[in-house]
Design a protein around this motif. Structure first.
Motif, PDB file in Angstrom:
ATOM      1  N   PHE A  47       0.589  -1.203  -0.138  1.00 26.35           N
ATOM      2  CA  PHE A  47      -0.064   0.046   0.105  1.00 26.35           C
ATOM      3  C   PHE A  47       0.888   1.208  -0.521  1.00 26.35           C
ATOM      4  O   PHE A  47       0.392   2.251  -0.908  1.00 26.35           O
ATOM      5  N   ALA A  48       1.897   1.304   1.103  1.00 28.15           N
ATOM      6  CA  ALA A  48       2.420   2.168   0.749  1.00 28.15           C
ATOM      7  C   ALA A  48       3.373   2.653  -0.380  1.00 28.15           C
ATOM      8  O   ALA A  48       3.303   3.733  -0.810  1.00 28.15           O
ATOM      9  N   GLY A  49       3.931   1.543  -0.771  1.00 21.64           N
ATOM     10  CA  GLY A  49       4.363   1.923  -2.386  1.00 21.64           C
ATOM     11  C   GLY A  49       3.465   2.240  -3.149  1.00 21.64           C
ATOM     12  O   GLY A  49       4.452   3.339  -3.980  1.00 21.64           O
ATOM     13  N   LYS A  50       2.586   2.451  -2.702  1.00 20.41           N
ATOM     14  CA  LYS A  50       1.537   2.942  -3.909  1.00 20.41           C
ATOM     15  C   LYS A  50       1.113   3.834  -3.777  1.00 20.41           C
ATOM     16  O   LYS A  50       1.222   4.876  -4.694  1.00 20.41           O
ATOM     17  N   ALA A  51       1.888   4.748  -3.014  1.00 23.78           N
ATOM     18  CA  ALA A  51       1.290   6.017  -2.221  1.00 23.78           C
ATOM     19  C   ALA A  51       2.682   6.731  -2.513  1.00 23.78           C
ATOM     20  O   ALA A  51       2.754   8.381  -1.736  1.00 23.78           O
ATOM     21  N   VAL A  52       3.628   6.102  -2.683  1.00 25.77           N
ATOM     22  CA  VAL A  52       4.873   7.203  -3.039  1.00 25.77           C
ATOM     23  C   VAL A  52       4.970   7.623  -3.654  1.00 25.77           C
ATOM     24  O   VAL A  52       4.828   6.415  -5.182  1.00 25.77           O
ATOM     25  N   HIS A  53       5.672   8.717  -5.122  1.00 31.20           N
ATOM     26  CA  HIS A  53       5.854   9.120  -6.957  1.00 31.20           C
ATOM     27  C   HIS A  53       7.104   9.090  -6.960  1.00 31.20           C
ATOM     28  O   HIS A  53       7.882  10.086  -6.065  1.00 31.20           O
ATOM     29  N   GLU A  54       7.955   8.479  -7.678  1.00 36.64           N
ATOM     30  CA  GLU A  54       8.718   9.044  -8.117  1.00 36.64           C
ATOM     31  C   GLU A  54       8.784  10.595  -9.071  1.00 36.64           C
ATOM     32  O   GLU A  54       8.041  10.245  -9.879  1.00 36.64           O
ATOM     33  N   THR A  55       9.340  11.601  -8.808  1.00 31.98           N
ATOM     34  CA  THR A  55       9.312  12.693  -9.764  1.00 31.98           C
ATOM     35  C   THR A  55      10.351  12.354 -10.804  1.00 31.98           C
ATOM     36  O   THR A  55      11.258  12.148 -10.917  1.00 31.98           O
ATOM     37  N   VAL A  56      10.394  13.522 -11.241  1.00 25.46           N
ATOM     38  CA  VAL A  56      11.282  13.780 -13.067  1.00 25.46           C
ATOM     39  C   VAL A  56      12.691  13.805 -11.998  1.00 25.46           C
ATOM     40  O   VAL A  56      13.330  13.228 -13.029  1.00 25.46           O
ATOM     41  N   GLY A  57      12.959  14.986 -11.143  1.00 22.89           N
ATOM     42  CA  GLY A  57      14.303  14.886 -10.746  1.00 22.89           C
ATOM     43  C   GLY A  57      14.834  13.533 -10.161  1.00 22.89           C
ATOM     44  O   GLY A  57      16.297  13.724 -10.045  1.00 22.89           O
ATOM     45  N   GLY A  58      13.824  12.788  -9.992  1.00 20.89           N
ATOM     46  CA  GLY A  58      14.816  11.228  -8.991  1.00 20.89           C
ATOM     47  C   GLY A  58      15.011  11.121  -7.609  1.00 20.89           C
ATOM     48  O   GLY A  58      14.850  10.483  -7.405  1.00 20.89           O
ATOM     49  N   TRP A  59      13.360  12.649  -7.055  1.00 27.13           N
ATOM     50  CA  TRP A  59      13.481  12.641  -5.838  1.00 27.13           C
ATOM     51  C   TRP A  59      11.742  11.985  -5.564  1.00 27.13           C
ATOM     52  O   TRP A  59      10.853  11.559  -6.292  1.00 27.13           O
ATOM     53  N   TRP A  60      11.723  11.589  -4.435  1.00 28.41           N
ATOM     54  CA  TRP A  60      10.286  10.735  -3.907  1.00 28.41           C
ATOM     55  C   TRP A  60       9.706  11.453  -3.238  1.00 28.41           C
ATOM     56  O   TRP A  60      10.065  12.433  -2.359  1.00 28.41           O
ATOM     57  N   LYS A 118       2.740  14.545   1.985  1.00 24.28           N
ATOM     58  CA  LYS A 118       1.610  15.466   1.686  1.00 24.28           C
ATOM     59  C   LYS A 118       2.838  16.661   0.953  1.00 24.28           C
ATOM     60  O   LYS A 118       3.337  17.658   0.995  1.00 24.28           O
ATOM     61  N   GLY A 119       3.545  15.763  -0.113  1.00 23.73           N
ATOM     62  CA  GLY A 119       4.411  16.637  -1.480  1.00 23.73           C
ATOM     63  C   GLY A 119       6.082  16.124  -0.343  1.00 23.73           C
ATOM     64  O   GLY A 119       7.099  17.288  -1.659  1.00 23.73           O
ATOM     65  N   GLU A 120       5.941  15.557   0.567  1.00 25.76           N
ATOM     66  CA  GLU A 120       7.770  16.114   1.073  1.00 25.76           C
ATOM     67  C   GLU A 120       8.741  14.822   0.020  1.00 25.76           C
ATOM     68  O   GLU A 120       8.387  14.453  -0.614  1.00 25.76           O
ATOM     69  N   SER A 130       8.363   7.340   5.990  1.00 27.90           N
ATOM     70  CA  SER A 130       8.201   8.451   5.981  1.00 27.90           C
ATOM     71  C   SER A 130       6.459   8.864   6.699  1.00 27.90           C
ATOM     72  O   SER A 130       5.678   8.258   7.219  1.00 27.90           O
ATOM     73  N   LEU A 131       5.513   7.594   5.389  1.00 28.27           N
ATOM     74  CA  LEU A 131       4.238   7.374   5.180  1.00 28.27           C
ATOM     75  C   LEU A 131       4.104   6.113   6.276  1.00 28.27           C
ATOM     76  O   LEU A 131       2.754   6.993   6.817  1.00 28.27           O
ATOM     77  N   ILE A 132       4.641   5.335   6.481  1.00 26.36           N
ATOM     78  CA  ILE A 132       4.207   4.376   7.732  1.00 26.36           C
ATOM     79  C   ILE A 132       4.338   5.462   9.172  1.00 26.36           C
ATOM     80  O   ILE A 132       3.565   5.054   9.788  1.00 26.36           O
ATOM     81  N   VAL A 133       5.351   5.657   8.430  1.00 23.31           N
ATOM     82  CA  VAL A 133       5.145   6.728  11.055  1.00 23.31           C
ATOM     83  C   VAL A 133       4.200   7.844  11.007  1.00 23.31           C
ATOM     84  O   VAL A 133       3.408   7.751  12.159  1.00 23.31           O
ATOM     85  N   LYS A 134       3.301   8.359   9.935  1.00 23.62           N
ATOM     86  CA  LYS A 134       2.579   9.004   9.546  1.00 23.62           C
ATOM     87  C   LYS A 134       1.302   8.473   9.924  1.00 23.62           C
ATOM     88  O   LYS A 134      -0.123   8.612  10.512  1.00 23.62           O
ATOM     89  N   VAL A 135       1.200   7.578   9.494  1.00 24.26           N
ATOM     90  CA  VAL A 135      -0.050   6.371   9.029  1.00 24.26           C
ATOM     91  C   VAL A 135      -0.537   6.111  11.010  1.00 24.26           C
ATOM     92  O   VAL A 135      -1.306   6.073  11.678  1.00 24.26           O
ATOM     93  N   LYS A 136       0.800   5.216  11.282  1.00 25.00           N
ATOM     94  CA  LYS A 136       0.828   5.339  12.933  1.00 25.00           C
ATOM     95  C   LYS A 136       0.267   5.856  13.725  1.00 25.00           C
ATOM     96  O   LYS A 136      -0.079   5.622  14.408  1.00 25.00           O
ATOM     97  N   SER A 137      -0.128   7.479  13.860  1.00 24.26           N
ATOM     98  CA  SER A 137       0.755   8.365  13.850  1.00 24.26           C
ATOM     99  C   SER A 137      -1.529   8.592  14.437  1.00 24.26           C
ATOM    100  O   SER A 137      -1.847   8.751  15.506  1.00 24.26           O
ATOM    101  N   GLU A 138      -1.917   8.602  13.436  1.00 21.62           N
ATOM    102  CA  GLU A 138      -3.025   9.048  13.314  1.00 21.62           C
ATOM    103  C   GLU A 138      -3.835   7.840  13.792  1.00 21.62           C
ATOM    104  O   GLU A 138      -4.843   8.273  14.167  1.00 21.62           O
TER     105      GLU A 138
END
Length: 137
Positions: free
Chosen positions: A97-110, A114-116, A127-135
């Protein structure tokens, strides 16, 4: 083997529990552990005695041994193995699930939730997993 809690070691302990005198075990007379048809039954078959030549509190030792009869140990080990399997499945689902929720940008960043921006896909997922756990707290 006492501190080895690998799946293989737990399965070996299951085999040992199957070979031992089946329970339930009860702390019977003095420092003796035995099997009985019911806790109230006066007729017990001795499993072991912790009184003669043993150190420590023989009554407490007998009570502990009785609470660790093969049926109890088997149930505990089976529960540990079941929970490990469930944990493995849930972890793979979260990573998928988390792998589908993050995206690679053109510049090679992920990018994360929230756009971090992150250098690696793994960092974005963590980072996503930590945020989900806190939620979920």
């Amino acid at each position: 083997m006492p501190n080895n809690r690998s799946d293989a070691a737990l399965r070996e302990r299951l085999k040992l529990a199957e070979k031992a005198t089946q329970g339930p075990w009860y702390h019977t007379l003095a420092a003796i552990v035995g099997t009985k048809k019911s806790p109230e039954d006066n007729d017990a078959t001795c499993i072991c005695s912790t009184e003669w030549g043993c150190s420590g509190d023989s009554q407490a030792n007998a009570a502990y041994i009785a609470a660790s009869s093969p049926d109890v140990v088997r149930a505990d080990i089976e529960e540990i193995l079941r929970l490990r399997g469930e944990n493995k499945l849930l972890n793979s689902m979260v990573m998928s699930f988390a792998g589908k929720a993050v995206h690679e940008t053109v510049g090679g960043w992920w990018t994360g939730w929230k756009g971090e921006k992150f250098l690696t896909k793994k960092a974005a997922i963590m980072s996503l997993i930590v945020k989900v756990k806190s939620e979920l707290k």
